[in-house]
Write an enzyme that holds these catalytic residues in place. Sequence first.
Site, PDB file in Angstrom:
ATOM      1  N   LYS A  54       8.470   0.452  -2.873  1.00 16.20           N
ATOM      2  CA  LYS A  54       8.863  -0.905  -2.459  1.00 16.20           C
ATOM      3  C   LYS A  54       8.406  -1.921  -3.507  1.00 16.20           C
ATOM      4  O   LYS A  54       9.148  -2.843  -3.864  1.00 16.20           O
ATOM      5  CB  LYS A  54       8.253  -1.233  -1.086  1.00 16.20           C
ATOM      6  CG  LYS A  54       8.934  -0.464   0.038  1.00 16.20           C
ATOM      7  CD  LYS A  54       8.168  -0.489   1.347  1.00 16.20           C
ATOM      8  CE  LYS A  54       8.853   0.437   2.361  1.00 16.20           C
ATOM      9  NZ  LYS A  54       8.097   0.654   3.585  1.00 16.20           N
ATOM     10  N   GLN A  98       2.674  -1.354   6.171  1.00 15.43           N
ATOM     11  CA  GLN A  98       3.149   0.034   6.125  1.00 15.43           C
ATOM     12  C   GLN A  98       2.588   0.820   7.314  1.00 15.43           C
ATOM     13  O   GLN A  98       1.379   0.815   7.565  1.00 15.43           O
ATOM     14  CB  GLN A  98       2.708   0.684   4.794  1.00 15.43           C
ATOM     15  CG  GLN A  98       3.268   2.071   4.569  1.00 15.43           C
ATOM     16  CD  GLN A  98       4.791   2.091   4.456  1.00 15.43           C
ATOM     17  OE1 GLN A  98       5.391   1.270   3.774  1.00 15.43           O
ATOM     18  NE2 GLN A  98       5.415   3.025   5.148  1.00 15.43           N
ATOM     19  N   ASP A 121      10.888  -6.367   8.211  1.00 17.04           N
ATOM     20  CA  ASP A 121      11.226  -5.082   8.825  1.00 17.04           C
ATOM     21  C   ASP A 121      12.065  -5.294  10.090  1.00 17.04           C
ATOM     22  O   ASP A 121      12.650  -4.354  10.614  1.00 17.04           O
ATOM     23  CB  ASP A 121       9.942  -4.325   9.220  1.00 17.04           C
ATOM     24  CG  ASP A 121       9.646  -3.166   8.283  1.00 17.04           C
ATOM     25  OD1 ASP A 121      10.581  -2.717   7.595  1.00 17.04           O
ATOM     26  OD2 ASP A 121       8.488  -2.710   8.255  1.00 17.04           O
TER      27      ASP A 121
END
Length: 299
Positions: A54, A98, A121
């Site tokens: 990422k 994460q 997200d």
Amino acid sequence: MAAKLIKGAEVAAQIRAELKQEVEELKAKHNIVPGLVTILVGQDPGSVSYVTAKQKTSHELGFYSIQDNQEPDITEAALLALLDKYNKDPKIHGILVQLPLPKHIDSNKVLYGINPDKDVDAFHPVNVGRILIGNYAFLPCTPAGCQELIYRAYGDPKGKEVVVVGRSNIVGKPMVAIMIQKRVGANATVTCVHTGTPKDKMIEHCRRADILIVAAGVPNYIQADWVKEGVCVIDVGVNRIGMTESGKAKLAGDVDFAAVSEKASFITPVPGGVGPMTITMLMKNTVMAAKLAAGLVKL
Ligand code: NAP
């Protein structure tokens, strides 16, 4: 093989090129640089490799990017305080924590601690609600990636029969919510099947599908006689089914690829289909978050 392969890496590269240009324009015209922080708690090897990928992509696109590594014993309160710091930081537009988090931390509490306008997200309940209402900035990355693959390879799904196998909060349910939107790239008739669907009914529904999206987590589950000729198949499943001779994990999707690709018009391979899209959609959400913060888009 009759079906045309939908190559996720190629579509992802195309979207990244579009994003790179948009980032350059945002900088030149508005002096805005999209900012993303990825927060990693501990050093789980899988999570390290996801976060590294990422970060690498966000640098390639010209983002302001921070990798924030925290010790595995960080307290929940300290992690929430860290989120608060990034929630207030005007240079940061997107915050990604994460997962999975260590057991002593309540993941929901942490995800709900992210400012919904920085929740790239799209897991925050506010964003889940915004999506259902149809007034949203972000879509969850994996189902959004599936939508892009369908739109760019197969065409507009408007009016098509879409069947989604699976109803998880990260793939199946948002996939349904995306495909029923009254928008370009959606506007389909959507059915969702799951373990509550009797098997004979499930097969019946799958056979009606013009577009079949499978996210069940069951290797090689969908059989050739469960699909109709010409179907577009999006296989989200990633299942480890053993090891290759070189010691790498052997992966299979949720679809019997060899047999189903004889009947389908389009199909995603595993690996190399949906997988490469997920990080790209995170980048797209971060650019959107920067535009939202600057008032260039409004909800
Ligand atoms: P999940 O949370 O385990 O959900 C699976 C869903 O499928 C559940 O709703 C379950 O029903 C349903 N299901 C399971 N067995 C079924 C069956 N035999 N018939 C019909 N429905 C069935 O999994 P997930 O997170 O959605 O992920 C699904 C798959 O996609 C996994 O292989 C995962 O690794 C993969 N994945 C890939 C990506 C990517 O970037 N490529 C991202 C996320 C996930 P119930 O609700 O009734 O239990």
